[in-house]
Write a protein that holds these residues in place. Structure first.
Motif, PDB file in Angstrom:
ATOM      1  N   VAL A   1      -7.145  56.620  24.791  1.00 18.28           N
ATOM      2  CA  VAL A   1      -7.149  55.209  25.196  1.00 18.28           C
ATOM      3  C   VAL A   1      -8.564  54.822  25.599  1.00 18.28           C
ATOM      4  N   SER A   2      -8.946  53.589  25.285  1.00 17.79           N
ATOM      5  CA  SER A   2     -10.258  53.074  25.675  1.00 17.79           C
ATOM      6  C   SER A   2     -10.121  52.061  26.805  1.00 17.79           C
ATOM      7  N   CYS A   3     -10.855  52.315  27.896  1.00 17.83           N
ATOM      8  CA  CYS A   3     -10.891  51.369  29.021  1.00 17.83           C
ATOM      9  C   CYS A   3     -12.207  50.593  29.030  1.00 17.83           C
ATOM     10  N   ASP A   4     -12.918  50.638  27.901  1.00 18.21           N
ATOM     11  CA  ASP A   4     -14.187  49.916  27.781  1.00 18.21           C
ATOM     12  C   ASP A   4     -13.898  48.496  27.302  1.00 18.21           C
ATOM     13  N   VAL A   5     -13.560  47.620  28.254  1.00 22.76           N
ATOM     14  CA  VAL A   5     -13.181  46.239  27.903  1.00 22.76           C
ATOM     15  C   VAL A   5     -14.400  45.342  27.691  1.00 22.76           C
ATOM     16  N   TYR A   6     -15.590  45.895  27.869  1.00 16.58           N
ATOM     17  CA  TYR A   6     -16.814  45.100  27.726  1.00 16.58           C
ATOM     18  C   TYR A   6     -17.352  45.168  26.295  1.00 16.58           C
ATOM     19  N   ARG A   7     -16.911  46.165  25.549  1.00 16.35           N
ATOM     20  CA  ARG A   7     -17.372  46.316  24.167  1.00 16.35           C
ATOM     21  C   ARG A   7     -16.140  46.445  23.259  1.00 16.35           C
ATOM     22  N   PRO A   8     -15.650  45.328  22.721  1.00 21.13           N
ATOM     23  CA  PRO A   8     -14.485  45.394  21.828  1.00 21.13           C
ATOM     24  C   PRO A   8     -14.696  46.373  20.671  1.00 21.13           C
ATOM     25  N   ALA A   9     -15.959  46.503  20.237  1.00 22.90           N
ATOM     26  CA  ALA A   9     -16.266  47.425  19.136  1.00 22.90           C
ATOM     27  C   ALA A   9     -15.935  48.859  19.516  1.00 22.90           C
ATOM     28  N   ALA A  10     -16.052  49.183  20.810  1.00 19.18           N
ATOM     29  CA  ALA A  10     -15.754  50.544  21.268  1.00 19.18           C
ATOM     30  C   ALA A  10     -14.263  50.842  21.123  1.00 19.18           C
ATOM     31  N   ILE A  11     -13.420  49.829  21.401  1.00 21.75           N
ATOM     32  CA  ILE A  11     -11.966  49.997  21.261  1.00 21.75           C
ATOM     33  C   ILE A  11     -11.606  50.216  19.796  1.00 21.75           C
ATOM     34  N   GLU A  12     -12.205  49.401  18.917  1.00 22.10           N
ATOM     35  CA  GLU A  12     -11.930  49.536  17.481  1.00 22.10           C
ATOM     36  C   GLU A  12     -12.450  50.866  16.942  1.00 22.10           C
ATOM     37  N   GLN A  13     -13.609  51.282  17.452  1.00 17.55           N
ATOM     38  CA  GLN A  13     -14.178  52.570  17.023  1.00 17.55           C
ATOM     39  C   GLN A  13     -13.226  53.715  17.365  1.00 17.55           C
ATOM     40  N   LEU A  14     -12.678  53.687  18.586  1.00 16.59           N
ATOM     41  CA  LEU A  14     -11.768  54.755  19.002  1.00 16.59           C
ATOM     42  C   LEU A  14     -10.466  54.702  18.192  1.00 16.59           C
ATOM     43  N   ARG A  15      -9.993  53.477  17.883  1.00 10.07           N
ATOM     44  CA  ARG A  15      -8.781  53.341  17.063  1.00 10.07           C
ATOM     45  C   ARG A  15      -8.993  54.014  15.691  1.00 10.07           C
ATOM     46  N   THR A  16     -10.146  53.723  15.077  1.00 10.73           N
ATOM     47  CA  THR A  16     -10.471  54.294  13.757  1.00 10.73           C
ATOM     48  C   THR A  16     -10.582  55.813  13.826  1.00 10.73           C
ATOM     49  N   LEU A  17     -11.275  56.304  14.852  1.00  8.76           N
ATOM     50  CA  LEU A  17     -11.465  57.755  14.998  1.00  8.76           C
ATOM     51  C   LEU A  17     -10.137  58.456  15.261  1.00  8.76           C
ATOM     52  N   ALA A  18      -9.262  57.811  16.040  1.00  7.59           N
ATOM     53  CA  ALA A  18      -7.947  58.402  16.334  1.00  7.59           C
ATOM     54  C   ALA A  18      -7.150  58.590  15.046  1.00  7.59           C
ATOM     55  N   GLU A  19      -7.243  57.605  14.146  1.00  8.18           N
ATOM     56  CA  GLU A  19      -6.558  57.717  12.850  1.00  8.18           C
ATOM     57  C   GLU A  19      -7.133  58.872  12.042  1.00  8.18           C
ATOM     58  N   GLN A  20      -8.467  59.011  12.079  1.00  2.00           N
ATOM     59  CA  GLN A  20      -9.136  60.078  11.312  1.00  2.00           C
ATOM     60  C   GLN A  20      -8.693  61.464  11.763  1.00  2.00           C
ATOM     61  N   VAL A  21      -8.586  61.658  13.080  1.00  2.00           N
ATOM     62  CA  VAL A  21      -8.252  62.999  13.590  1.00  2.00           C
ATOM     63  C   VAL A  21      -6.756  63.197  13.799  1.00  2.00           C
ATOM     64  N   GLY A  22      -5.981  62.147  13.544  1.00  2.00           N
ATOM     65  CA  GLY A  22      -4.525  62.283  13.583  1.00  2.00           C
ATOM     66  C   GLY A  22      -3.921  62.390  14.969  1.00  2.00           C
ATOM     67  N   VAL A  23      -4.420  61.572  15.921  1.00  2.00           N
ATOM     68  CA  VAL A  23      -3.837  61.566  17.270  1.00  2.00           C
ATOM     69  C   VAL A  23      -3.342  60.163  17.611  1.00  2.00           C
ATOM     70  N   LYS A  24      -2.529  60.057  18.647  1.00  2.00           N
ATOM     71  CA  LYS A  24      -1.977  58.767  19.062  1.00  2.00           C
ATOM     72  C   LYS A  24      -3.056  57.909  19.730  1.00  2.00           C
ATOM     73  N   PHE A  25      -2.976  56.606  19.512  1.00  2.00           N
ATOM     74  CA  PHE A  25      -3.923  55.665  20.109  1.00  2.00           C
ATOM     75  C   PHE A  25      -3.139  54.653  20.937  1.00  2.00           C
ATOM     76  N   PHE A  26      -3.522  54.509  22.221  1.00  2.00           N
ATOM     77  CA  PHE A  26      -2.883  53.491  23.065  1.00  2.00           C
ATOM     78  C   PHE A  26      -3.739  52.229  23.009  1.00  2.00           C
ATOM     79  N   PRO A  27      -3.195  51.099  22.552  1.00  2.00           N
ATOM     80  CA  PRO A  27      -4.001  49.888  22.355  1.00  2.00           C
ATOM     81  C   PRO A  27      -4.457  49.244  23.664  1.00  2.00           C
ATOM     82  N   SER A  28      -5.646  48.659  23.615  1.00  2.00           N
ATOM     83  CA  SER A  28      -6.184  47.885  24.752  1.00  2.00           C
ATOM     84  C   SER A  28      -7.027  46.760  24.170  1.00  2.00           C
TER      85      SER A  28
END
Length: 461
Positions: A135-162
């Motif tokens: 999960v990403s708690c970096d609410v100041y950089r929306p790109a950081a949330i999207e980056q983690l979402r993409t990486l989570a898909e790549q490595v096959g783990v669950k992503f909690f949206p924020s």
């Protein structure tokens, strides 16, 4: 990492290794060289002073002066003290908690936190067989949330949206609740970074820590910042109950001062080293192995572990059976071997772990070029399946076509085929006589290397 330091220290200890007897003057001169090498590697001054003093006390005492081989004894003392400064042994993550075990990641902006979260998620999934959520708690950089979402898909783990605008503390609490519902083993929490340490950031991450009470709080720091890495880590350690440090970008750090300083300055263990952008480029930190690499002794244990983990065992077994049955080693087999080498970090990654490599001249090391492996793979890829199985078909016109198709020169194709012929010749020798032929080849190789330090080769069959 540690290239310059390793070269300086290796040269110093090699001069002492052949000495039949060491004097205080010899040791003082050697330690002066060691001190300069450490300072040039951007190791923090208190760490240099403490390390030199500890080595000096042991070197002038019983450990070295009265040893039968004082030069080698001094190398061991330096190795032991380097290991002690960096933390003695590997410190694993403590995930022994009621699921989910929460791991909080802290650090400055640009240190590589988000990428490290993905790397750690992959490591825990593949090597520890854990079910992981990020999960990403970096609410100041929306790109950081999207980056983690993409990486989570790549490595096959669950992503909690924020999303930007949400309260970071509430995001973390909701993520913990979701991880508990979905029976997740580990929850990795990415946090916001800043360009420098400031009160607002510290207050926010303290509130996050208090809300989710993580079992591990890891500080992610860029190793290329040298002494500044240790200073920043100290500031975070004073504000948060850190349990460990992750050093990132170690592949771009030729000095290594951060690795030698962080543990001593913060009192917190380095748990992982990140080297590269790929999601598999995170390794547990072993102080003893790193000390050996610094002194030019290589890191064979890590190399063996990497081979076991990254080499396709099924393909390796098939090739071994093929060779043992006397079947011809072809260009398809060669391409498989080159691709497996690439998966392990290429030639440069392998050389870094081999003993004695740090002592090689720069002119030799500079010729180790991973681009050559990619070029060879491209050349083989430009051949037809029939040509790969039967390299004898490759006449002049076919070689010219392969060169055009791979964007290389005919001379490059000729060079590849020459290297292939050498490998094929070696493989055919190994196959003669089955297992006994293989043993004879290994025995001859060992004898040619001086019995590998007195092993005396393999017994006759």
């Amino acid at each position: 990492m540690f290239e310059s330091l390793s070269q300086r220290l290796s040269a110093t200890v090699n001069r002492l290794r052949g000495r039949g007897r060491l004097t205080e003057e010899n040791i003082r001169e050697a330690l002066r060289e060691v001190r300069i090498a450490l300072l040039e590697a951007d190791v923090a001054l208190p760490v240099v002073q403490a390390l030199i003093q500890r080595v000096k006390v042991r070197a002038v005492g019983q450990d070295v002066m009265k040893s039968l081989s004082p030069g080698q004894a001094l190398v061991k003392v330096v190795s032991d003290e380097l290991t002690a400064v960096m933390g003695t042994s590997n410190s694993e993550l403590n995930l022994a908690a009621t699921p989910p075990a929460v791991v909080l990641m802290a650090g400055l902006q640009g240190a590589g936190k988000t990428t490290t979260v993905a790397k750690l998620a992959r490591l825990l999934t593949e090597r520890k067989k854990k079910k992981v959520m990020v999960v990403s708690c970096d609410v100041y950089r929306p790109a950081a949330i999207e980056q983690l979402r993409t990486l989570a898909e790549q490595v096959g783990v669950k992503f909690f949206p924020s999303a930007a605008g949400q309260d970071p503390v509430q995001i973390a609490r909701d993520a913990v609740a979701a991880a508990r519902r979905e029976v997740v083993d580990v929850l990795l929490v990415d946090t916001a970074g800043r360009l420098h340490v400031d009160e607002a950031m510290m207050a926010e991450i303290k509130a996050l820590h208090a809300a989710i009470t993580p079992v591990e709080t890891l500080f992610v720091v860029d190793s290329m910042t040298g002494q500044d890495a240790a200073i920043t880590a100290k500031a975070f350690a004073d504000a948060l109950p850190l349990t460990g440090v992750v050093l990132t970008k170690t592949d771009g750090d030729a000095r290594g001062g951060a690795a030698l300083s962080v543990r001593y300055v913060t009192g917190r263990p380095i748990k992982f080293l990140g080297a590269g952008e790929k999601t598999d480029a995170l390794e547990p930190f072993h102080p003893d192995r790193l000390a050996q690499r610094i002194l030019g002794m290589g890191d064979v244990l890590s190399l063996v572990e990497e081979v076991e983990r990254k080499v396709d065992q099924e393909k390796a077994q098939k090739l071994a059976q093929k060779v043992m049955k006397g079947k011809r080693f072809d260009l398809e087999d060669m391409r498989d071997q080159l691709e497996q080498m690439n998966n392990m970090g290429g030639l440069a990654g392998l050389m870094d772990k081999l003993p004695g490599v740090s002592g090689l001249p720069d002119s030799v090391k500079s010729k180790v070029n991973d681009g050559e492996i990619k070029r060879m793979v491209a050349i083989i890829g430009s051949m037809t399946p029939k040509e790969r199985r039967h390299p004898n078909l490759l006449n002049g016109s076919r070689r010219a076509r392969v060169a055009r198709g791979s964007g290389t020169q005919p001379a490059d194709v000729n060079r590849l085929l020459k290297q292939y012929m050498q490998m094929e010749k070696m493989m055919s020798k190994l196959s003669r006589g089955g297992g006994k032929g293989l043993l004879r080849q290994m025995s001859g190789a060992l004898k040619g290397m001086g019995g590998m330090g007195g092993m005396g080769g393999l017994p006759p069959r």
